[in-house]
Design a protein around this motif. Sequence first.
Motif, short mmCIF file in Angstrom:
data_model
loop_
_atom_site.label_atom_id
_atom_site.label_comp_id
_atom_site.label_asym_id
_atom_site.label_seq_id
_atom_site.Cartn_x
_atom_site.Cartn_y
_atom_site.Cartn_z
N PRO A 146 -36.44 -20.12 -55.47
CA PRO A 146 -36.47 -19.39 -54.00
C PRO A 146 -37.16 -19.28 -52.82
O PRO A 146 -36.23 -19.27 -51.93
CB PRO A 146 -36.78 -17.52 -54.69
N ASP A 147 -38.02 -20.32 -52.82
CA ASP A 147 -38.97 -20.56 -52.09
C ASP A 147 -38.31 -21.58 -50.97
O ASP A 147 -38.01 -21.76 -49.87
CB ASP A 147 -39.98 -20.82 -52.07
N ASP A 148 -37.99 -22.25 -51.50
CA ASP A 148 -36.74 -23.80 -51.16
C ASP A 148 -35.55 -22.98 -50.65
O ASP A 148 -34.77 -23.45 -49.48
CB ASP A 148 -36.78 -24.55 -52.41
N VAL A 149 -35.07 -22.28 -51.29
CA VAL A 149 -33.91 -21.74 -50.15
C VAL A 149 -33.98 -21.15 -49.36
O VAL A 149 -33.26 -20.85 -48.17
CB VAL A 149 -32.65 -20.69 -51.79
N GLU A 150 -34.99 -20.38 -49.41
CA GLU A 150 -35.11 -19.14 -47.96
C GLU A 150 -35.34 -20.08 -47.50
O GLU A 150 -35.32 -20.31 -45.84
CB GLU A 150 -36.41 -18.20 -48.33
N ARG A 151 -36.28 -21.24 -47.33
CA ARG A 151 -36.29 -22.01 -46.33
C ARG A 151 -34.84 -22.93 -45.65
O ARG A 151 -35.05 -22.97 -44.90
CB ARG A 151 -37.38 -23.71 -46.84
N PHE A 152 -34.39 -22.87 -46.84
CA PHE A 152 -33.17 -24.10 -46.41
C PHE A 152 -32.36 -22.41 -45.33
O PHE A 152 -31.54 -22.96 -44.09
CB PHE A 152 -32.02 -24.51 -47.78
N ARG A 153 -32.25 -21.66 -45.97
CA ARG A 153 -31.09 -20.70 -44.88
C ARG A 153 -32.34 -20.44 -43.32
O ARG A 153 -31.84 -20.28 -42.77
CB ARG A 153 -31.13 -19.45 -45.65
N ILE A 154 -33.65 -20.42 -43.89
CA ILE A 154 -34.51 -20.76 -42.67
C ILE A 154 -33.14 -21.78 -40.95
O ILE A 154 -33.15 -21.47 -39.95
CB ILE A 154 -36.16 -20.38 -42.22
N ILE A 155 -34.02 -22.94 -41.94
CA ILE A 155 -33.34 -23.57 -40.62
C ILE A 155 -31.94 -23.91 -40.81
O ILE A 155 -31.22 -24.15 -39.49
CB ILE A 155 -33.28 -25.62 -41.77
N GLU A 156 -30.94 -23.43 -41.88
CA GLU A 156 -29.50 -23.45 -41.78
C GLU A 156 -28.93 -21.92 -40.76
O GLU A 156 -28.36 -22.63 -39.52
CB GLU A 156 -28.78 -23.03 -42.49
N SER A 157 -30.08 -20.88 -40.43
CA SER A 157 -29.38 -20.25 -39.31
C SER A 157 -29.75 -20.59 -38.00
O SER A 157 -29.64 -20.15 -37.20
CB SER A 157 -30.56 -18.72 -39.84
N ALA A 158 -31.59 -21.49 -38.43
CA ALA A 158 -31.58 -21.38 -36.35
C ALA A 158 -30.43 -22.64 -35.97
O ALA A 158 -29.63 -23.01 -34.86
CB ALA A 158 -32.81 -22.35 -35.99
N PHE A 159 -30.00 -23.67 -36.82
CA PHE A 159 -28.98 -24.88 -36.36
C PHE A 159 -28.02 -24.23 -35.85
O PHE A 159 -27.46 -24.84 -35.61
CB PHE A 159 -28.80 -25.57 -37.75
N ARG A 160 -27.57 -23.47 -37.38
CA ARG A 160 -25.88 -22.80 -36.67
C ARG A 160 -25.87 -22.00 -35.45
O ARG A 160 -25.28 -21.37 -34.49
CB ARG A 160 -25.82 -21.02 -37.96
N THR A 161 -26.86 -21.09 -35.40
CA THR A 161 -27.42 -19.95 -34.27
C THR A 161 -27.05 -21.16 -32.45
O THR A 161 -26.79 -20.50 -31.60
CB THR A 161 -28.27 -19.40 -34.28
N ALA A 162 -27.64 -22.29 -32.65
CA ALA A 162 -27.73 -23.47 -31.34
C ALA A 162 -26.34 -23.60 -31.80
O ALA A 162 -26.14 -23.82 -30.59
CB ALA A 162 -28.98 -24.30 -32.06
N CYS A 163 -26.46 -24.67 -32.59
CA CYS A 163 -24.83 -24.90 -32.26
C CYS A 163 -23.31 -23.73 -31.67
O CYS A 163 -22.26 -23.86 -31.03
CB CYS A 163 -24.38 -25.95 -33.63
N LEU A 164 -23.94 -22.85 -32.28
CA LEU A 164 -22.41 -21.71 -32.07
C LEU A 164 -22.44 -21.74 -30.68
O LEU A 164 -22.03 -21.65 -30.05
CB LEU A 164 -22.55 -20.69 -33.39
#
Length: 407
Positions: free
Chosen positions: A15-33
């Motif tokens: 769960p902690d690993d996935v949470e880190r992944f989602r934090i990065i993914e969210s920042a990345f998607r927000t920037a790209c969009l």
Amino acid sequence: MEDSMRPPGMRDMLPDDVERFRIIESAFRTACLGWGYREVRTPTLERLHLFTAAGTLSPQMLDRVYSFLDWDGWSGERVVLRPDSTIPVVRLYVEKLKDAPSAKLFYVQNVLRFAQGDESREDWQCGAELIGDTYPLGDLELILIAYEVFERLGFTPEIKLSDPGILRGVLSKAGYAQAERLSVYDRLLDGDSNALSGVQERLPTGTGAALQMISMEGDGSAFLSNLRSVLASGMPEVASVIDELATIAGVLTDIGKPPKIAPALVRNFEYYTGPVFHLFIGDIKVAGGGRYDALISEVGGSPVPASGFALEMEPLASLLVPTGSTARPAIRIASAGNNGTDIGAVFALARALRTAGVNVVVGESGISARWIMASSEGFSLTEENGKALRLTSVEEVVQAVADAGHD
């Protein structure tokens, strides 16, 4: 991995690993969009010849692909588990989007590559590709998108710029064949202090200082100006490469993000055709990319300029501290009994709270300071102070939870 049932090199994500992944993914998607990019995904399976055609993948990487025969009972063809994301995205562009004047695409997907022992064989990539627009706007745009991702994550990365064309030009001037150039470059990246020892005697006089600078790092435009001055007379063909890099370095400096220059920066020496950049947090590389103008035609399309980058997910994730916010419920609901009417009351309340936007966890295990006991006769809401409030309807509970300020 002793006694584990998972294959070597594969990783479970807790769960902690996935949470880190989602934090990065969210920042990345927000920037790209926010920069006008659109998300794509490519198949996990691709044809092998996509990666062997015209040398689109280095020999070292081809040695690490998972390939097998896709057999239909009568015949088959060799396919691979996706070892790289850029090349499949280029294929997608050639087959689906080539009529567009440009394509701004991003993806979040895994790549699989063989590794020795229990070294990671599955890596996740957050990557962006800009096809049809590069120097200098495209190169700068991608650098700034990557930079924004790290700002959103609370980091201030260091930018390092390079262009393999500098060392490629030097080694070509010295008469090295392609295989020899690759060997020298790899030795240089591995920290071999003697990698360039045989190059000097094959170059025009007065270029010794340039060879020393190639294995060094320096500050932005000033470093490039010095490098140009020692190379221009003996190797004028390298001057245009340096000038191109200087333009990008100058713009980054002007907007408050001064880069370092590292002439020997990337291993994919023959893959990149123009400026390359890496981003570091401390000594940890967290992103990298560059221009690959030749790749579109190698995959089968018309010549089109292109650039891209990808985040280094595993080292970046190691720098993040999970908050646990996604794992903490606001309200825990327990059942007064095991009969159908009590259990029905639990889930009627749970659905109503979820409709109201409240996080819930059902069950008695680990009851928190705020929880609800549900039964067919009503509900008991226990607050942090230990006092219990008796309520008769789901609507009353939802209102009480809202009044108490539960998220």
